[in-house]
Motif scaffolding. Sequence first.
Motif, PDB file in Angstrom:
ATOM      1  N   SER A 100       0.791  -1.225   0.000  1.00 17.94           N
ATOM      2  CA  SER A 100       0.000   0.000   0.000  1.00 17.94           C
ATOM      3  C   SER A 100       0.823   1.275   0.000  1.00 17.94           C
ATOM      4  CB  SER A 100      -0.938   0.004   1.216  1.00 17.94           C
ATOM      5  OG  SER A 100      -0.203  -0.253   2.386  1.00 17.94           O
ATOM      6  N   PHE A 101       2.132   1.179   0.186  1.00 16.65           N
ATOM      7  CA  PHE A 101       2.981   2.379   0.188  1.00 16.65           C
ATOM      8  C   PHE A 101       4.432   1.909   0.116  1.00 16.65           C
ATOM      9  CE2 PHE A 101       4.962   2.577   4.469  1.00 16.65           C
ATOM     10  CZ  PHE A 101       4.375   1.452   5.014  1.00 16.65           C
ATOM     11  N   ALA A 102       5.353   2.843   0.021  1.00 16.68           N
ATOM     12  CA  ALA A 102       6.804   2.604   0.071  1.00 16.68           C
ATOM     13  C   ALA A 102       7.380   2.130  -1.269  1.00 16.68           C
ATOM     14  CB  ALA A 102       7.187   1.596   1.164  1.00 16.68           C
ATOM     15  N   ALA A 103       8.464   2.795  -1.673  1.00 21.17           N
ATOM     16  CA  ALA A 103       9.126   2.433  -2.926  1.00 21.17           C
ATOM     17  C   ALA A 103      10.612   2.747  -2.837  1.00 21.17           C
ATOM     18  CB  ALA A 103       8.513   3.200  -4.093  1.00 21.17           C
ATOM     19  N   ARG A 104      11.378   1.959  -3.616  1.00 20.66           N
ATOM     20  CA  ARG A 104      12.806   2.250  -3.763  1.00 20.66           C
ATOM     21  C   ARG A 104      12.978   2.922  -5.117  1.00 20.66           C
ATOM     22  NH1 ARG A 104      15.008  -2.885  -3.225  1.00 20.66           N
ATOM     23  NH2 ARG A 104      15.045  -2.725  -0.976  1.00 20.66           N
ATOM     24  N   LEU A 105      13.785   3.972  -5.162  1.00 17.94           N
ATOM     25  CA  LEU A 105      13.966   4.700  -6.417  1.00 17.94           C
ATOM     26  C   LEU A 105      15.389   4.554  -6.908  1.00 17.94           C
ATOM     27  CD1 LEU A 105      11.383   6.018  -5.103  1.00 17.94           C
ATOM     28  CD2 LEU A 105      11.832   7.866  -6.702  1.00 17.94           C
ATOM     29  N   HIS A 106      15.508   4.213  -8.182  1.00 18.99           N
ATOM     30  CA  HIS A 106      16.817   4.048  -8.793  1.00 18.99           C
ATOM     31  C   HIS A 106      17.003   5.140  -9.847  1.00 18.99           C
ATOM     32  CE1 HIS A 106      17.075   0.072  -6.906  1.00 18.99           C
ATOM     33  NE2 HIS A 106      15.795  -0.039  -7.221  1.00 18.99           N
ATOM     34  N   GLY A 107      18.239   5.412 -10.156  1.00 18.93           N
ATOM     35  CA  GLY A 107      18.525   6.315 -11.264  1.00 18.93           C
ATOM     36  C   GLY A 107      18.462   7.777 -10.906  1.00 18.93           C
ATOM     37  N   VAL A 108      18.596   8.098  -9.625  1.00 15.50           N
ATOM     38  CA  VAL A 108      18.651   9.519  -9.279  1.00 15.50           C
ATOM     39  C   VAL A 108      19.736   9.740  -8.232  1.00 15.50           C
ATOM     40  CG1 VAL A 108      16.727   9.288  -7.660  1.00 15.50           C
ATOM     41  CG2 VAL A 108      17.342  11.535  -8.478  1.00 15.50           C
ATOM     42  N   ASP A 109      20.567  10.749  -8.508  1.00 13.89           N
ATOM     43  CA  ASP A 109      21.627  11.141  -7.581  1.00 13.89           C
ATOM     44  C   ASP A 109      21.158  12.410  -6.871  1.00 13.89           C
ATOM     45  OD1 ASP A 109      23.844  12.057  -6.278  1.00 13.89           O
ATOM     46  OD2 ASP A 109      25.108  12.264  -8.077  1.00 13.89           O
ATOM     47  N   LEU A 110      20.764  12.248  -5.619  1.00 16.43           N
ATOM     48  CA  LEU A 110      20.201  13.388  -4.886  1.00 16.43           C
ATOM     49  C   LEU A 110      21.243  14.455  -4.593  1.00 16.43           C
ATOM     50  CD1 LEU A 110      17.941  11.568  -2.245  1.00 16.43           C
ATOM     51  CD2 LEU A 110      17.256  12.529  -4.441  1.00 16.43           C
ATOM     52  N   THR A 111      22.526  14.084  -4.709  1.00 15.45           N
ATOM     53  CA  THR A 111      23.581  15.049  -4.394  1.00 15.45           C
ATOM     54  C   THR A 111      23.961  15.882  -5.612  1.00 15.45           C
ATOM     55  OG1 THR A 111      25.468  13.626  -4.939  1.00 15.45           O
ATOM     56  CG2 THR A 111      24.509  13.399  -2.726  1.00 15.45           C
ATOM     57  N   GLY A 112      23.503  15.457  -6.785  1.00 13.26           N
ATOM     58  CA  GLY A 112      23.863  16.194  -8.004  1.00 13.26           C
ATOM     59  C   GLY A 112      22.802  17.234  -8.312  1.00 13.26           C
ATOM     60  N   PRO A 113      22.997  17.993  -9.371  1.00 15.13           N
ATOM     61  CA  PRO A 113      21.952  18.939  -9.754  1.00 15.13           C
ATOM     62  C   PRO A 113      20.705  18.168 -10.199  1.00 15.13           C
ATOM     63  CG  PRO A 113      23.898  19.139 -11.203  1.00 15.13           C
ATOM     64  CD  PRO A 113      24.163  18.007 -10.264  1.00 15.13           C
ATOM     65  N   LEU A 114      19.554  18.637  -9.799  1.00 12.41           N
ATOM     66  CA  LEU A 114      18.300  17.986 -10.190  1.00 12.41           C
ATOM     67  C   LEU A 114      17.506  18.974 -11.031  1.00 12.41           C
ATOM     68  CD1 LEU A 114      17.239  16.329  -6.791  1.00 12.41           C
ATOM     69  CD2 LEU A 114      18.156  15.160  -8.803  1.00 12.41           C
ATOM     70  N   SER A 115      16.938  18.475 -12.105  1.00 10.17           N
ATOM     71  CA  SER A 115      16.106  19.348 -12.942  1.00 10.17           C
ATOM     72  C   SER A 115      14.766  19.581 -12.256  1.00 10.17           C
ATOM     73  CB  SER A 115      15.875  18.687 -14.300  1.00 10.17           C
ATOM     74  OG  SER A 115      15.080  17.524 -14.121  1.00 10.17           O
ATOM     75  N   ALA A 116      14.054  20.612 -12.704  1.00 13.56           N
ATOM     76  CA  ALA A 116      12.712  20.888 -12.158  1.00 13.56           C
ATOM     77  C   ALA A 116      11.813  19.664 -12.366  1.00 13.56           C
ATOM     78  CB  ALA A 116      12.129  22.125 -12.828  1.00 13.56           C
ATOM     79  N   ASP A 117      11.974  18.992 -13.507  1.00  9.83           N
ATOM     80  CA  ASP A 117      11.156  17.795 -13.768  1.00  9.83           C
ATOM     81  C   ASP A 117      11.475  16.678 -12.774  1.00  9.83           C
ATOM     82  OD1 ASP A 117       9.902  19.001 -15.830  1.00  9.83           O
ATOM     83  OD2 ASP A 117      10.911  17.869 -17.429  1.00  9.83           O
TER      84      ASP A 117
END
Length: 286
Positions: A10-27
């Motif tokens: 019903s909730f909770a997910a693991r996310l791959h393919g994103v580096d939270l320490t790098g620049p993130l686009s608005a999208d």
Amino acid sequence: MLEIEPLHDSFAARLHGVDLTGPLSADQVTAIQDAIDVYSLLVFPKQAMTDAAHLHFTRLLGAPEAEHVTLGKTGEVVFFGTVGNVRDDGSKEDNTHSHTRYQAGNQLWHSDSSFRQVPSTVSITHAYEVPGDGGATQFASMRAAYERLAPGVRDRIAPLRVVHDYVFSRSPIAPVDPNHAASLPPVVHPMVRCNPGTGRKNYYVGSHARSIVGWAGQDSRRLLEDLAAHATRPEDIYSHQWQAGDTVIWDNRCLLHRGTDYDADRWRRRMRQTRVVGTERGRLPL
Ligand code: OGA
Ligand code: MN
């Protein structure tokens, strides 16, 4: 762009393919905000996090919240809390240390900052050092629990208002510093709230929830405890066993969480946490 791997029914997910320490686009930021609205709990493994990157990322989601213990005791604004048993100088606190005992309060099901006038939307926690055994954090969804309620019960709780009180929840665990206590008078929040992004509703209880406005004490306690128990049945819990490098975002608007025990004499556990202030206008309708 974001690869989303659900972790529980019903909730909770693991996310791959994103580096939270790098620049993130608005999208990318919008995709993360949308994923928070849908999944409530997001796990980002293998992040090369630093405090600077953590605070920068926090600001992409909203205003960082002043950590309430330091703010209450001294008036100083700091944006990080340290979770676990490792001090800033790197030394370890053992099982008998007062700070370790104080943190046992986190082992009660709660929603972070529900005792504040404006509670936080999300907490963002990064694990730097984790125990080899124990020290998981467990999560449960008050949205899924609300949706399981019989319609008559939903109608009954709809108009209720709930008093949340930090001194009530924490003084049985460890004494609350007088300045800190004075900074956190009891507050009132609606029992039922709604995610403005998805329209999905949930109830909002937890250890800081003291009473229901206008109800007798024992009736208040019974309903608050029943609702917490209904949300936290064993099959409804996602238990997160931390790996060093995990950054986890949880939605305090609709989740309960609690820490679990570990042997602080034996293990080091060091996590850093920021919280995002809720906004009345944006993501926190009352
Ligand atoms: C927290 C919390 C529980 C834990 O960091 O807000 O409740 O696992 N932590 O230490
Ligand atoms: Mn917490």
